[in-house]
Design a protein around this motif. Sequence first.
Motif, PDB file in Angstrom:
ATOM      1  N   ASP B 116       0.804  -1.217   0.000  1.00 38.67           N
ATOM      2  CA  ASP B 116       0.000   0.000   0.000  1.00 38.67           C
ATOM      3  C   ASP B 116       0.840   1.272   0.000  1.00 38.67           C
ATOM      4  O   ASP B 116       0.338   2.363   0.259  1.00 38.67           O
ATOM      5  N   SER B 117       2.155   1.114  -0.291  1.00 40.70           N
ATOM      6  CA  SER B 117       3.005   2.295  -0.414  1.00 40.70           C
ATOM      7  C   SER B 117       2.869   2.848  -1.822  1.00 40.70           C
ATOM      8  O   SER B 117       2.286   2.205  -2.698  1.00 40.70           O
ATOM      9  N   PHE B 118       3.436   4.026  -2.034  1.00 40.81           N
ATOM     10  CA  PHE B 118       3.379   4.621  -3.369  1.00 40.81           C
ATOM     11  C   PHE B 118       4.057   3.715  -4.399  1.00 40.81           C
ATOM     12  O   PHE B 118       3.494   3.405  -5.445  1.00 40.81           O
ATOM     13  N   ILE B 119       5.267   3.270  -4.056  1.00 36.26           N
ATOM     14  CA  ILE B 119       6.006   2.390  -4.967  1.00 36.26           C
ATOM     15  C   ILE B 119       5.236   1.085  -5.203  1.00 36.26           C
ATOM     16  O   ILE B 119       5.149   0.579  -6.322  1.00 36.26           O
ATOM     17  N   GLY B 120       4.668   0.539  -4.136  1.00 37.50           N
ATOM     18  CA  GLY B 120       3.913  -0.714  -4.251  1.00 37.50           C
ATOM     19  C   GLY B 120       2.739  -0.579  -5.200  1.00 37.50           C
ATOM     20  O   GLY B 120       2.498  -1.438  -6.045  1.00 37.50           O
ATOM     21  N   ARG B 121       2.014   0.525  -5.051  1.00 36.56           N
ATOM     22  CA  ARG B 121       0.858   0.760  -5.925  1.00 36.56           C
ATOM     23  C   ARG B 121       1.287   1.015  -7.353  1.00 36.56           C
ATOM     24  O   ARG B 121       0.669   0.537  -8.305  1.00 36.56           O
ATOM     25  N   LEU B 122       2.386   1.764  -7.478  1.00 32.58           N
ATOM     26  CA  LEU B 122       2.882   2.077  -8.822  1.00 32.58           C
ATOM     27  C   LEU B 122       3.347   0.800  -9.524  1.00 32.58           C
ATOM     28  O   LEU B 122       3.015   0.560 -10.688  1.00 32.58           O
ATOM     29  N   ALA B 123       4.094  -0.032  -8.806  1.00 33.19           N
ATOM     30  CA  ALA B 123       4.576  -1.288  -9.396  1.00 33.19           C
ATOM     31  C   ALA B 123       3.389  -2.161  -9.806  1.00 33.19           C
ATOM     32  O   ALA B 123       3.386  -2.756 -10.890  1.00 33.19           O
ATOM     33  N   SER B 124       2.362  -2.224  -8.954  1.00 34.47           N
ATOM     34  CA  SER B 124       1.189  -3.045  -9.261  1.00 34.47           C
ATOM     35  C   SER B 124       0.504  -2.547 -10.528  1.00 34.47           C
ATOM     36  O   SER B 124       0.141  -3.338 -11.412  1.00 34.47           O
ATOM     37  N   THR B 125       0.316  -1.239 -10.601  1.00 32.78           N
ATOM     38  CA  THR B 125      -0.362  -0.666 -11.766  1.00 32.78           C
ATOM     39  C   THR B 125       0.450  -0.900 -13.034  1.00 32.78           C
ATOM     40  O   THR B 125      -0.081  -1.280 -14.076  1.00 32.78           O
ATOM     41  N   MET B 126       1.756  -0.696 -12.909  1.00 36.44           N
ATOM     42  CA  MET B 126       2.626  -0.843 -14.073  1.00 36.44           C
ATOM     43  C   MET B 126       2.638  -2.283 -14.574  1.00 36.44           C
ATOM     44  O   MET B 126       2.541  -2.544 -15.768  1.00 36.44           O
TER      45      MET B 126
END
Lengths: 197, 178
Positions: B116-126
Amino acid sequence: MVNLIWVILFVIGIAFAAVNGTMEEVNKAIFDGAKEAVTICIGLISVLTFWLGLMKVAERGGILRGLSRLMGPFVKRLFPDVPKDHPAMGYILSNMSANMFGLGNAATPMGIKAMEQLKQLNGGKDEASRSMITLLAINTASITLIPTTVISIRLNYGSGSPTEIVGTTILATAFSTTGAILIDRFFYYRRMRRKRV
Amino acid sequence: MNWITYLSLWLIPCLIGFILIVATIKKVPTYETFVDGAKEGVNMAFSIIPYLVGMLVAISVFRESGAMEFFIDMMKPLLHAIGIPADIVPLAMIRPLSGTGALGMTSDLIATHGPDSFIGRLASTMQGSTDTTFYVLTVYFGAVGIRKMGDALKVGLAADMIGVIASIVIVTMVFGSL
């Protein structure tokens, strides 16, 4: 272009290994890469066999035709040189639907089948036709409605809300798919212009 | 969450059931037709081998030699300057080249930074909104014997780039920045 990229990957890799002293890793990479490729293909046998069998049943049962009739009008504009009731349309549509629902391993056989039909339409040449490039662009942009793999990874790491990224993923996908189609169009018209000159 | 788990669990079996029932009503000899279609699958998988071996060996040489790392490190400060977090750069670069590599990297980013971190969400979306272009290209064209790919690779890579940029912009807008 592919020829060039392929050689560049090797040449830069080997040059780097020479400078960095990673020649041992490179030697290992050569055989590991080849092994991985064969492993993937062997794994594909089961998926391809099952889905191609089922797709044949769907085709004979008129389900693919029904699907093209239902969604054809929308997709027709994306593939203007595929005739309306051509089997290629049914496969293209089932490939796109499978992708949307995150059924990656069902999407591949349908995509290949669609490519096969498109190749026939193009007179069996070993050159990619306009529609083939469009289909590929749509596949690499990966239209996804439910990114199941990512959701399960998030679940595994104890996310408070594993599915919160569904919205952002759909939006990002919409952009990349639209972008892919526009770029595909751009390259197509550029090709046409060059041919005329 | 529940409905998605159910949907992904029920989707394929229901689809199979639907196809078989409709075909039976239409008097299609289902099993024979299945076997007929399935036969192609074996040959198709074998015909992809040369294409995939060629491509994957080149990619793994490039990766294992340290060349990929070098180029990623070179890009990092540049991308960081325009607001792209450095941790996400390797994922963006490896995504078109290697599916398993990207999946591993996504899991790793989620594990280190938290889902639920910014990087975590970004990686998931990417991860969800882009695909392994080289693999798709090799498998789709390899299976039907297309050697001249035209603009396909350029279009595919451009689509990946748009997906990466769109992910960063959208995740920042929806969930806020770092």
